[in-house]
Design a protein around this motif. Structure first.
Motif, PDB file in Angstrom:
ATOM      1  N   VAL A   1       0.844  -1.183   0.000  1.00 14.89           N
ATOM      2  CA  VAL A   1       0.000   0.000   0.000  1.00 14.89           C
ATOM      3  C   VAL A   1       0.884   1.240   0.000  1.00 14.89           C
ATOM      4  CG1 VAL A   1      -1.774   1.283   1.228  1.00 14.89           C
ATOM      5  CG2 VAL A   1      -1.818  -1.220   1.220  1.00 14.89           C
ATOM      6  N   MET A   2       0.792   2.011  -1.062  1.00 16.86           N
ATOM      7  CA  MET A   2       1.606   3.202  -1.210  1.00 16.86           C
ATOM      8  C   MET A   2       0.697   4.407  -1.492  1.00 16.86           C
ATOM      9  SD  MET A   2       4.702   2.189  -0.718  1.00 16.86           S
ATOM     10  CE  MET A   2       5.804   3.412  -1.440  1.00 16.86           C
ATOM     11  N   PRO A   3       1.167   5.642  -1.273  1.00 12.47           N
ATOM     12  CA  PRO A   3       2.485   5.978  -0.730  1.00 12.47           C
ATOM     13  C   PRO A   3       2.524   5.805   0.789  1.00 12.47           C
ATOM     14  CG  PRO A   3       1.206   7.966  -1.068  1.00 12.47           C
ATOM     15  CD  PRO A   3       0.363   6.828  -1.591  1.00 12.47           C
ATOM     16  N   ARG A   4       3.695   5.591   1.303  1.00 10.80           N
ATOM     17  CA  ARG A   4       3.849   5.532   2.756  1.00 10.80           C
ATOM     18  C   ARG A   4       3.934   6.957   3.295  1.00 10.80           C
ATOM     19  NH1 ARG A   4       1.921   0.842   3.435  1.00 10.80           N
ATOM     20  NH2 ARG A   4       2.479   1.125   5.615  1.00 10.80           N
ATOM     21  N   ARG A   5       3.367   7.190   4.435  1.00 12.41           N
ATOM     22  CA  ARG A   5       3.364   8.537   5.028  1.00 12.41           C
ATOM     23  C   ARG A   5       3.323   8.392   6.540  1.00 12.41           C
ATOM     24  NH1 ARG A   5      -1.881   9.202   1.227  1.00 12.41           N
ATOM     25  NH2 ARG A   5      -2.697   7.184   1.722  1.00 12.41           N
ATOM     26  N   ALA A   6       4.418   7.884   7.080  1.00  9.05           N
ATOM     27  CA  ALA A   6       4.456   7.479   8.482  1.00  9.05           C
ATOM     28  C   ALA A   6       4.201   8.642   9.432  1.00  9.05           C
ATOM     29  CB  ALA A   6       5.806   6.827   8.791  1.00  9.05           C
ATOM     30  N   VAL A   7       4.824   9.778   9.188  1.00 10.80           N
ATOM     31  CA  VAL A   7       4.671  10.901  10.117  1.00 10.80           C
ATOM     32  C   VAL A   7       3.251  11.450  10.055  1.00 10.80           C
ATOM     33  CG1 VAL A   7       5.534  13.177  10.781  1.00 10.80           C
ATOM     34  CG2 VAL A   7       7.119  11.449   9.914  1.00 10.80           C
ATOM     35  N   TYR A   8       2.712  11.550   8.841  1.00 12.93           N
ATOM     36  CA  TYR A   8       1.347  12.055   8.693  1.00 12.93           C
ATOM     37  C   TYR A   8       0.345  11.107   9.346  1.00 12.93           C
ATOM     38  CZ  TYR A   8      -2.839  13.972   6.503  1.00 12.93           C
ATOM     39  OH  TYR A   8      -4.066  14.522   6.292  1.00 12.93           O
ATOM     40  N   ALA A   9       0.452   9.813   9.049  1.00  9.30           N
ATOM     41  CA  ALA A   9      -0.465   8.843   9.654  1.00  9.30           C
ATOM     42  C   ALA A   9      -0.321   8.827  11.171  1.00  9.30           C
ATOM     43  CB  ALA A   9      -0.202   7.451   9.081  1.00  9.30           C
ATOM     44  N   GLY A  10       0.914   8.910  11.641  1.00  5.77           N
ATOM     45  CA  GLY A  10       1.139   8.908  13.083  1.00  5.77           C
ATOM     46  C   GLY A  10       0.551  10.118  13.773  1.00  5.77           C
ATOM     47  N   SER A  11       0.622  11.280  13.112  1.00  4.65           N
ATOM     48  CA  SER A  11       0.061  12.490  13.718  1.00  4.65           C
ATOM     49  C   SER A  11      -1.458  12.399  13.831  1.00  4.65           C
ATOM     50  CB  SER A  11       0.467  13.727  12.913  1.00  4.65           C
ATOM     51  OG  SER A  11      -0.173  13.769  11.657  1.00  4.65           O
ATOM     52  N   LEU A  12      -2.098  11.803  12.824  1.00  5.46           N
ATOM     53  CA  LEU A  12      -3.549  11.653  12.879  1.00  5.46           C
ATOM     54  C   LEU A  12      -3.950  10.613  13.924  1.00  5.46           C
ATOM     55  CD1 LEU A  12      -4.629  11.854   9.121  1.00  5.46           C
ATOM     56  CD2 LEU A  12      -4.102  13.683  10.749  1.00  5.46           C
ATOM     57  N   ALA A  13      -3.162   9.552  14.038  1.00 11.12           N
ATOM     58  CA  ALA A  13      -3.450   8.551  15.070  1.00 11.12           C
ATOM     59  C   ALA A  13      -3.328   9.160  16.465  1.00 11.12           C
ATOM     60  CB  ALA A  13      -2.505   7.367  14.917  1.00 11.12           C
ATOM     61  N   HIS A  14      -2.392  10.080  16.633  1.00 15.39           N
ATOM     62  CA  HIS A  14      -2.280  10.807  17.910  1.00 15.39           C
ATOM     63  C   HIS A  14      -3.581  11.528  18.231  1.00 15.39           C
ATOM     64  CE1 HIS A  14      -0.929  13.757  20.900  1.00 15.39           C
ATOM     65  NE2 HIS A  14      -1.487  14.670  20.131  1.00 15.39           N
ATOM     66  N   LEU A  15      -4.172  12.173  17.230  1.00 15.04           N
ATOM     67  CA  LEU A  15      -5.417  12.907  17.463  1.00 15.04           C
ATOM     68  C   LEU A  15      -6.550  11.970  17.858  1.00 15.04           C
ATOM     69  CD1 LEU A  15      -5.321  15.520  14.566  1.00 15.04           C
ATOM     70  CD2 LEU A  15      -4.959  15.937  17.003  1.00 15.04           C
ATOM     71  N   VAL A  16      -6.574  10.771  17.273  1.00 16.74           N
ATOM     72  CA  VAL A  16      -7.612   9.806  17.639  1.00 16.74           C
ATOM     73  C   VAL A  16      -7.462   9.397  19.098  1.00 16.74           C
ATOM     74  CG1 VAL A  16      -8.534   7.496  17.225  1.00 16.74           C
ATOM     75  CG2 VAL A  16      -7.913   8.948  15.279  1.00 16.74           C
TER      76      VAL A  16
END
Length: 259
Positions: free
Chosen positions: A146-161
Motif C-alpha cells: 500500500v503506497m504511498p507511505r506517510r508514516a509521520v502524517y499517519a502517526g500524527s492523525l493517530a495521535h489525534l484519535v
C-alpha cells in the motif's frame, strides 16, 4: 450574546466549511489561518456575525502561543483544530523542516490549543472540541504494497484519535465534548497543494464532512467517520484495542520465551 467558535485552517476546505456553517448558525467566529487576505475576505462576506481574523502560522511556536493565548482568554463554545499540512513521502525522503512543520501543525498545535481552552469550558460547563484527523489514522497495519507511505502524517492523525478518545473520558460529566473527525478523501485544495491530482478520485464534499461532524456531536460520537456506513466497524477496532490493552500481564508472553 452569540456563542463563539475558533477555527484553525479556516481559509479553505473543511475549515472554511466549518466557518460557513457556524456563521450561518449564528456563531461569532475567530478564524485562524496563514493568509490574512483570505481571512479578511471571509470576514467581509459574513457581515451578519462578529468575526475576528487572526493571521498565525501554527507550524511555529510563536503562532501556536498566539492562538493558545486567545483560546485561554476568550469564552469559546467551540474549538475546531482543523489546520493541516500533508507531506506524502517516505520518512527517509521527508526533509527535516517539513517533518517539524507537520508535527507542529497536527500534534503540537491541537494539543496546546486544547489545553488552553479546557479550563474555561469546564468552568462554564459547556464546550465542544473538534480535532480534524482522517481515516489514514487507521492505515498503519496496511502491508508494504500500500503506497504511498506517510508514516509521520499517519502517526500524527493517530495521535489525534487516541488523544480525543482519552480526553472524552477525562471530561465526562463536565459538559465538554471532544470529537475526532476522520474523513476520507475530501474535495479541497489540500492535495493539490502537495502536487497531487485527485480529480478522478471520488471525494466527499467539505460541507458533507461538516454535516457529519455536527450530527456526530448530537449523537455523542467521539470518533466521527463521515464515509463509514457501518459504525460497527469502528466499534470493533476500538474493542480490539481495549482487549489488547486489557490482555497484558507482568509475565513474559510465551512466544518470547526460549524453546
Amino acid at each position: 450574546m452569540n456563542k463563539l467558535a475558533l477555527i484553525t485552517g479556516a481559509t479553505s476546505g473543511i475549515g472554511r466549511a466549518f466557518a460557513d456553517r457556524l456563521a450561518a448558525d449564528g456563531y461569532d467566529l475567530i478564524i485562524v489561518g496563514r493568509r490574512k487576505d483570505r481571512l479578511d475576505e471571509f470576514a467581509a462576506d459574513h457581515s451578519g456575525v462578529a468575526i475576528r481574523a487572526v493571521a498565525a502560522d501554527l507550524s511555529t511556536d510563536a503562532g501556536i502561543d498566539t492562538v493558545a493565548g486567545i483560546c485561554a482568554a476568550e469564552p469559546l463554545t467551540v474549538l475546531v483544530n482543523n489546520a493541516g499540512v500533508a507531506h506524502y513521502m517516505p520518512l527517509a525522503e521527508l526533509p527535516a523542516d517539513r517533518a517539524r512543520e507537520l508535527v507542529h501543525v497536527k500534534v503540537l498545535a491541537p494539543t496546546m490549543l486544547t489545553r488552553a481552552v479546557v479550563a474555561g469550558m469546564q468552568e462554564r460547563g459547556e464546550g465542544q472540541i473538534i480535532n480534524v484527523a482522517g481515516m489514514i489514522a487507521f492505515s498503519g497495519p496496511a502491508d508494504k504494497s500500500v503506497m504511498p507511505r506517510r508514516a509521520v502524517y499517519a502517526g500524527s492523525l493517530a495521535h489525534l484519535v487516541a488523544m480525543s478518545q482519552t480526553l472524552s473520558a477525562e471530561f465526562d460529566g463536565t459538559g465538554v465534548q471532544v470529537q475526532v473527525l476522520c474523513p476520507g478523501i475530501v474535495a479541497t485544495e489540500f492535495h493539490s497543494r502537495q502536487g497531487l491530482d485527485m480529480s478522478v478520485v471520488p471525494r466527499m464534499s467539505a460541507e458533507d464532512v461538516v454535516t457529519a461532524s455536527l450530527r456526530g456531536l448530537e449523537l455523542g460520537e467521539v470518533v466521527c467517520a463521515p464515509g463509514v456506513e457501518d459504525g460497527n466497524l469502528l466499534d470493533s477496532v476500538f474493542q480490539a484495542d481495549l482487549a489488547a490493552f486489557g490482555g497484558q500481564s507482568s509475565d513474559l508472553a510465551s512466544r518470547y520465551r526460549a524453546n
